[in-house]
Design an enzyme around this catalytic site. Sequence first.
Site, PDB file in Angstrom:
ATOM      1  N   GLU A 182      -0.068   3.698  -5.603  1.00  0.00           N
ATOM      2  CA  GLU A 182      -0.490   2.459  -4.962  1.00  0.00           C
ATOM      3  C   GLU A 182      -0.844   1.494  -6.077  1.00  0.00           C
ATOM      4  O   GLU A 182      -1.786   1.724  -6.826  1.00  0.00           O
ATOM      5  CB  GLU A 182      -1.780   2.689  -4.158  1.00  0.00           C
ATOM      6  CG  GLU A 182      -1.587   3.042  -2.721  1.00  0.00           C
ATOM      7  CD  GLU A 182      -2.937   3.217  -2.047  1.00  0.00           C
ATOM      8  OE1 GLU A 182      -3.887   2.461  -2.350  1.00  0.00           O
ATOM      9  OE2 GLU A 182      -3.055   4.140  -1.237  1.00  0.00           O
TER      10      GLU A 182
ATOM     11  N   ASP B 120     -13.067  -4.159  -1.102  1.00  0.00           N
ATOM     12  CA  ASP B 120     -13.264  -3.319  -2.271  1.00  0.00           C
ATOM     13  C   ASP B 120     -14.682  -3.387  -2.802  1.00  0.00           C
ATOM     14  O   ASP B 120     -15.358  -4.405  -2.670  1.00  0.00           O
ATOM     15  CB  ASP B 120     -12.285  -3.739  -3.373  1.00  0.00           C
ATOM     16  CG  ASP B 120     -10.867  -3.310  -3.055  1.00  0.00           C
ATOM     17  OD1 ASP B 120     -10.664  -2.091  -2.891  1.00  0.00           O
ATOM     18  OD2 ASP B 120      -9.985  -4.180  -2.930  1.00  0.00           O
TER      19      ASP B 120
ATOM     20  N   TYR C 297      -3.447   5.151   7.044  1.00  0.00           N
ATOM     21  CA  TYR C 297      -4.499   5.215   6.020  1.00  0.00           C
ATOM     22  C   TYR C 297      -5.831   5.405   6.731  1.00  0.00           C
ATOM     23  O   TYR C 297      -6.293   4.512   7.436  1.00  0.00           O
ATOM     24  CB  TYR C 297      -4.486   3.898   5.242  1.00  0.00           C
ATOM     25  CG  TYR C 297      -5.331   3.843   3.978  1.00  0.00           C
ATOM     26  CD1 TYR C 297      -6.652   4.301   3.949  1.00  0.00           C
ATOM     27  CD2 TYR C 297      -4.808   3.310   2.805  1.00  0.00           C
ATOM     28  CE1 TYR C 297      -7.407   4.229   2.792  1.00  0.00           C
ATOM     29  CE2 TYR C 297      -5.558   3.222   1.637  1.00  0.00           C
ATOM     30  CZ  TYR C 297      -6.864   3.684   1.640  1.00  0.00           C
ATOM     31  OH  TYR C 297      -7.598   3.604   0.494  1.00  0.00           O
TER      32      TYR C 297
END
Lengths: 259, 393
Positions: free
Chosen positions: A48, A59, A171
């Site tokens: 990734e 994040d 995911y």
Amino acid sequence: MRLADKFNELKNRNETALLAYVCAGDPDIDSTSRIVDSLIKGGADIIELGLPFSDPVADGPTIQAASERALSAGMNPDRYFELVANLDVQVPLVCMTYYNLIYKRGIERFVKDCVSSGISGLIIPDLPAEESHDLANCCSQEGVDLIFLVAPVTTDERIEMILSKTSGFVYIVSRLGVTGTRTDVTAATSDIISRVRTDIPKAVGFGISNAEQAAKIIEAGADGVIVGSAFVDIIASGDNVNKRLEDLTTEIKAVCRRD
Amino acid sequence: MSDTKYGKYGGQFVPEILMPALEELEQGYEKYRNDPQFLEELNYYLKDFAGRETPLYHARNLSKKYGTKIYLKREDLVHGGAHKLNNTIGQALLAKYMGKTRLVAETGAGQHGTATAMAGTNLGFETHVYMGAKDTERQRMNVYRMEIMGTEVHPVESGSRTLKDAINEALRDWVSNVENTHYLIGSVVGPHPYPMMVRDFQSVIGNEVKQQIMEKEGRYPDSIVACTGGGSNAMGIFYPFIEEDVKLIAVEAGGKGMKYTKDAALHSASLSVGEDGVLQGACTRILQDEYGQILESSSISAGLDYSGVGPELAHLADIGRIIPRVVNDDMALEAFHELSRVEGIIPALESSHAIAHVMEAAESGELGELVVINLSGRGDKDLETVIGLERRG
């Protein structure tokens, strides 16, 4: 290589996939191909490669700092696709980025750039299924997988809806919060893995930083483990980076191989 | 789910982790927005805690000097010194009805953080405020005010260390604690339902003006002028007038001019010169570079220093219903002094942008004969900034 083919190949070998995340251009543009090589040498099955955005809200501080380093080093979408096109690798590459960079470049142009540079799939953490219509259409036309996320708070109803849209793999976010290394794998992680009932490969990420945690995730039923911040920490340290990346990958990949 | 868009703007561009929380919030808001008990309690707090209604004041001296009849909507007199409490009381009360125990908020100038601290403390919440480190430095008094009320202030050192980064951090906190926490957004920005909900809570401003101006003048004003960063005071005063024949002018911060460096704009005029994009949960007009990286914004006033703008304002500008205008730092500073000297009212540097536009445009006649300015906040918080600037010359 398509993601589905990779997961199939691994399944036939009775292996769990190791997906390794790093941010392209961190700490500088020239280092990325060596970093990717080290991860693959250590046993990463899918890479990734983050395309850095100025405001990465999903994040944690580790990957935000990596994004800032990459942006200061001059990383941008043009250079990203050039870099990807020049990578000499045999594993699938997934681009992880934020939606504004796609919106600004134009959906069609962005997806076509993915195809021509060799990107197999896209992960866009700030693009929920509800907003994905245009990108999903374009990806399906061009044969690029669009990977959606599910989280521990995602309801069963939403899980079903997301599974109908995701391609390549789904995911699974292992816990609440942002990306970053953590010390435990909670009951919530096992719960969400078991609630996602599908034949689509399940890759689990957020907070997995070592072999022990990866083993627990695999035991809970994951088809893939995603490790990011732990690699980014090594890159940030600047200390013996390539050797340590390879070692950590080898260590985690070891628990992905079952007898 | 209801429509989340305003034309092509708005939406819910957030991580999956937040989607259930947004859905819960939307349902909670739909459930209580017309609930008689909720509204009664909200009105009680707006009246007895916030000090509403605020006066619509005929600024005689200013009117005389600039040759048009000017009214000031005195949001500077709301508890805390700005319009921000209208929204924080509304959202905190809603969060309480929804069973949340913890509030997080971002703040630019510290006005919204202070208003969140006030509402949060009063209604019994554990309250956390994220504030860019650059802003904690230039707005120290507001940091003290929040801390004195028991709120934890977290200075944000990442990125440009301003509002944009504080929002990112507050979002991260919410993502990590979504089950017991309400994210109290301070402006008409972010994912649906925030732009709608904040607009509704701030519409008390425009609704009062409607009644007050009819009582005083027997008609609606020719124009309403409000400063615009994210746009909450502007949407609050504009929204009740959308269907009326009233010119609505949104004044953005022109900073040091309409210029750019590599990764920053020297202004905050996203409505006027921004381009379509997706930032912090919504599609709107934003300041960005050729690749879509968000540019840092700039303004003398922390409250207008933001790279985006509310999606509904972007839509209203698109269809020509509101008129975006730009006022630079120097003009705002001049207006700050002008209102202080002429009327004995020290305006916030944010509101000074609206005043400056009226000072500039009144003479041309384009504002008409009856103008309402939203005086969104008082300027006590800005004295240090102003004195600092003037000492430096």
